[in-house]
Design an enzyme around this catalytic site. Structure first.
Site, PDB file in Angstrom:
ATOM      1  N   ARG A 106       0.627  -0.983  -0.133  1.00  0.00           N
ATOM      2  CA  ARG A 106      -0.147   0.100   0.131  1.00  0.00           C
ATOM      3  C   ARG A 106       0.760   1.506  -0.206  1.00  0.00           C
ATOM      4  O   ARG A 106       0.191   2.300  -0.993  1.00  0.00           O
ATOM      5  CB  ARG A 106      -0.648  -0.181   0.886  1.00  0.00           C
ATOM      6  CG  ARG A 106      -2.435  -0.145   0.616  1.00  0.00           C
ATOM      7  CD  ARG A 106      -2.808  -1.202   2.274  1.00  0.00           C
ATOM      8  NE  ARG A 106      -2.127  -2.141   2.498  1.00  0.00           N
ATOM      9  CZ  ARG A 106      -2.257  -3.112   1.696  1.00  0.00           C
ATOM     10  NH1 ARG A 106      -2.700  -3.602   1.350  1.00  0.00           N
ATOM     11  NH2 ARG A 106      -1.546  -4.338   2.418  1.00  0.00           N
ATOM     12  N   THR A 107       1.893   1.421   0.380  1.00  0.00           N
ATOM     13  CA  THR A 107       2.596   2.575   1.267  1.00  0.00           C
ATOM     14  C   THR A 107       2.959   2.341  -0.039  1.00  0.00           C
ATOM     15  O   THR A 107       3.500   3.565  -0.540  1.00  0.00           O
ATOM     16  CB  THR A 107       3.599   2.774   2.301  1.00  0.00           C
ATOM     17  OG1 THR A 107       2.865   2.451   3.357  1.00  0.00           O
ATOM     18  CG2 THR A 107       4.057   3.847   2.983  1.00  0.00           C
TER      19      THR A 107
HETATM   20  C1  NCD Z   1       2.136  -0.867   8.399  1.00  0.00           C
HETATM   21  C2  NCD Z   1       3.026  -0.621   7.730  1.00  0.00           C
HETATM   22  O1  NCD Z   1       3.605  -1.068   7.096  1.00  0.00           O
HETATM   23  O2  NCD Z   1       3.732  -0.701   9.290  1.00  0.00           O
HETATM   24  N1  NCD Z   1       0.992  -1.415   6.912  1.00  0.00           N
HETATM   25  C3  NCD Z   1       0.921   0.298   5.935  1.00  0.00           C
HETATM   26  O3  NCD Z   1       2.106   0.653   6.154  1.00  0.00           O
HETATM   27  N2  NCD Z   1       0.040   0.608   5.209  1.00  0.00           N
HETATM   28  C4  NCD Z   1       1.254  -1.828   8.919  1.00  0.00           C
HETATM   29  C5  NCD Z   1       1.989  -2.839   9.025  1.00  0.00           C
HETATM   30  O4  NCD Z   1       2.873  -3.466   8.561  1.00  0.00           O
HETATM   31  O5  NCD Z   1       1.000  -4.092   9.790  1.00  0.00           O
END
Ligand code: NCD
Length: 529
Positions: free
Chosen positions: A65-66
């Site tokens: 996602r990021t």
């Molecule tokens: C989070 C992360 O990477 O800290 N996810 C994200 O960025 N969407 C949470 C996770 O990995 O559980």
């Protein structure tokens, strides 16, 4: 073009002031509405629209996602978007992060989005590449966005989470009641909430996790210092009995990849405490919203899939908001928007103006006739550092005096160290060095950093010629004997990056690492010899 946000790095959520964040949320709403209604004129106000403007993604840890929301957000801007393939880069030949990113900065890359297990990495890189840009006459200062650093922070997730909460409460900044459920120990997204939620005037947080996954004490303390009301529950089941249940629940997954063996063995039991179950349905308000930074585990999701098609589902929209909020962040940091911001800007604290070495008149404190039976003799010429580590145990005082002597270069020559007990029953250390000593201001600063609350006497012809009193400096840095105790921190010697440790004094006299934020006592920042 606006300079308010231009070239600013976002390492931790506090890098932006509350006003700046509120401005950001208003802009995110404006852009999201424009995109959903295909309003090209508004979209163009946000677009960087420069094919030579480089945005670079470097993900040294897994991400969907990021990484993808940032990549799509960057493409919206019609700019040059690149990605470093870390598995085939020179980082694997032992190149330092500083060398790698300096190089990339030289290739017309202005904004870097970096995820790593190394805490404080983007803070260090923003400093290093800033210097590199200056030495090489680059017409921009590279900006860094922390896309998650170890267990530390995830500030852009914080922005998109809060934007999603705000969408659900009609953009009301006055209060929030939020339940944080899951792995609050290892999860960086919940750690960012300790400062992130300051956005709201009044904050009530319920922490729901078994002991092993409970939020570290330092973050809970920070929440309380920030004025949040905090309650703690060991499981969802217990929480539902409390009668004052939040309408917003923020779930996180157990971060298995960050857990030690001891916790992993109990995984199933721990997961049970933080997983929502069908039998809980009648016990929650139908207006409750569930959020999750995602991903969910395919076999053991803490938000089970039967909830996907219900009104509780806010996590899908939250993930989509990731793209809109990151589009706006890039608009801000590029300087494309921001000229209508008129609130309070976040500024670096002014460390230079505070005076922490005070010269006192020797005659203001007339010497009593002292009995030197303990063995300390007055010296005719030289220096005496007194009141060292007052109130501590003799063994600890001696260890610290050895450090002071070594760091101040007082190991050569005559003299000694002494521990004495005052009339108040407290121990203190004294270092005395007969001979010719000239202490420069830099030496005094070092002394204050090593021995706050001591006195330094410069003695000439049997008289105290000058006397100084030291106080705790607002910042301690630039000593090879300093070290952050967090092994995951970029400034820890284990990182091998040669980053000098640096600490800021907190309001309660502790020392926070400038990179990873770990809080230490004064003694803890000095390497154990
Ligand atoms: C989070 C992360 O990477 O800290 N996810 C994200 O960025 N969407 C949470 C996770 O990995 O559980």
């Amino acid at each position: 073009m606006s300079d308010v946000f231009k070239s600013r790095s976002l390492n931790v959520i506090e890098d932006f002031s509350i006003d700046e964040r509120r401005y950001f949320f208003r802009k995110t709403k404006e852009l999201k509405d424009a995109i959903l209604s295909s309003d090209d004129d508004v979209m163009d106000k946000f677009r960087i629209n420069d094919p030579d403007f480089g945005i670079y993604e470097v993900f040294l840890e897994n991400s969907t996602r990021t990484k993808e929301s940032f990549r799509n957000a960057a493409k919206f801007h019609h700019v040059k978007v690149s990605e470093l393939l870390t598995s085939s880069s020179s980082i694997n030949k032992g190149e330092s992060y500083a060398d790698t990113f300096n190089m990339l900065s030289g290739y017309q890359n202005v904004i870097f989005i970096v995820r790593s297990t190394v805490e404080g990495l983007t803070k260090w890189l923003s400093e290093e590449t800033g210097e590199y840009a200056k030495r090489n006459g680059l017409p921009y200062r590279p900006a860094f966005i922390n896309a998650g650093d170890g267990k530390h922070e995830h500030p852009t997730q914080e922005l998109l989470d809060e934007f999603s909460f705000l969408e659900d409460n009609g953009m009301d900044f006055s209060h929030i009641h939020l339940a944080l459920v899951g792995d609050l120990y290892h999860g960086r997204t919940v750690h960012s909430k300790a400062d992130g939620l300051k956005l709201f005037d009044s904050v009530k947080v319920d922490l729901i996790a078994p002991d092993e996954l409970m939020m570290p004490e330092s973050y809970i303390d920070r929440m309380k210092e920030n004025g949040f009301s905090v309650r703690i529950f060991p499981s969802i089941e217990e929480y539902l009995k409390c009668g004052d249940v939040a309408l917003m629940w923020y779930f996180t997954r157990p971060q298995l990849e960050r857990m030690g063996e001891r916790i992993l063995q109990k995984e199933a039991i721990l997961r049970e405490a933080i997983t929502f179950r069908e039998e809980f349905m009648p016990l929650i308000d139908p207006n409750t919203k569930f959020y999750h930074p995602l991903p969910r585990h395919k076999e053991h999701p803490t938000i089970p899939t039967f909830l996907d098609k219900t009104n509780f589902n806010a996590w899908e929209r939250q993930a989509i908001n990731g793209m809109y909020s990151r589009m706006v962040l890039l608009s801000l940091i590029s300087g494309k928007i921001g000229d209508d911001f008129d609130g309070h800007m976040q500024k670096e604290p002014d460390y230079e103006s505070e005076e922490y070495i005070i010269e006192v008149q020797p005659e203001d404190h007339p010497k009593k006739d002292k009995n030197y039976s303990e063995g300390v003799r007055p010296i005719r010429d030289g220096i005496v550092i007194d009141h060292i580590c007052k109130g501590e145990e003799p063994k600890d005082i001696r260890t610290h005096m050895r450090l002071i002597s070594s760091v101040l270069g007082l190991d050569d020559g005559k003299g000694g160290e002494w521990v004495s007990k005052g009339s108040d029953g407290k121990y203190k250390g004294i270092i005395f060095r007969p001979g010719e000593y000239e202490l420069k201001r830099a030496d005094l600063k070092r002394l204050a950093a090593l021995a706050p609350n001591c006195t330094l006497n410069l003695i000439k012809d049997g008289k105290v010629e000058k006397k100084y009193r030291t106080h705790t400096p607002p910042r301690i840095y630039n000593f090879s004997d300093l070290s952050c105790s967090n092994e995951a921190c970029i400034s820890h010697p284990l990182s091998g990056e040669g980053v000098p440790a640096s600490f800021h004094r907190t309001h309660d006299g502790k020392f926070e690492c400038a990179y990873c934020g770990r809080v230490h006592t004064f003694k803890e920042i000095w390497k154990k010899n």
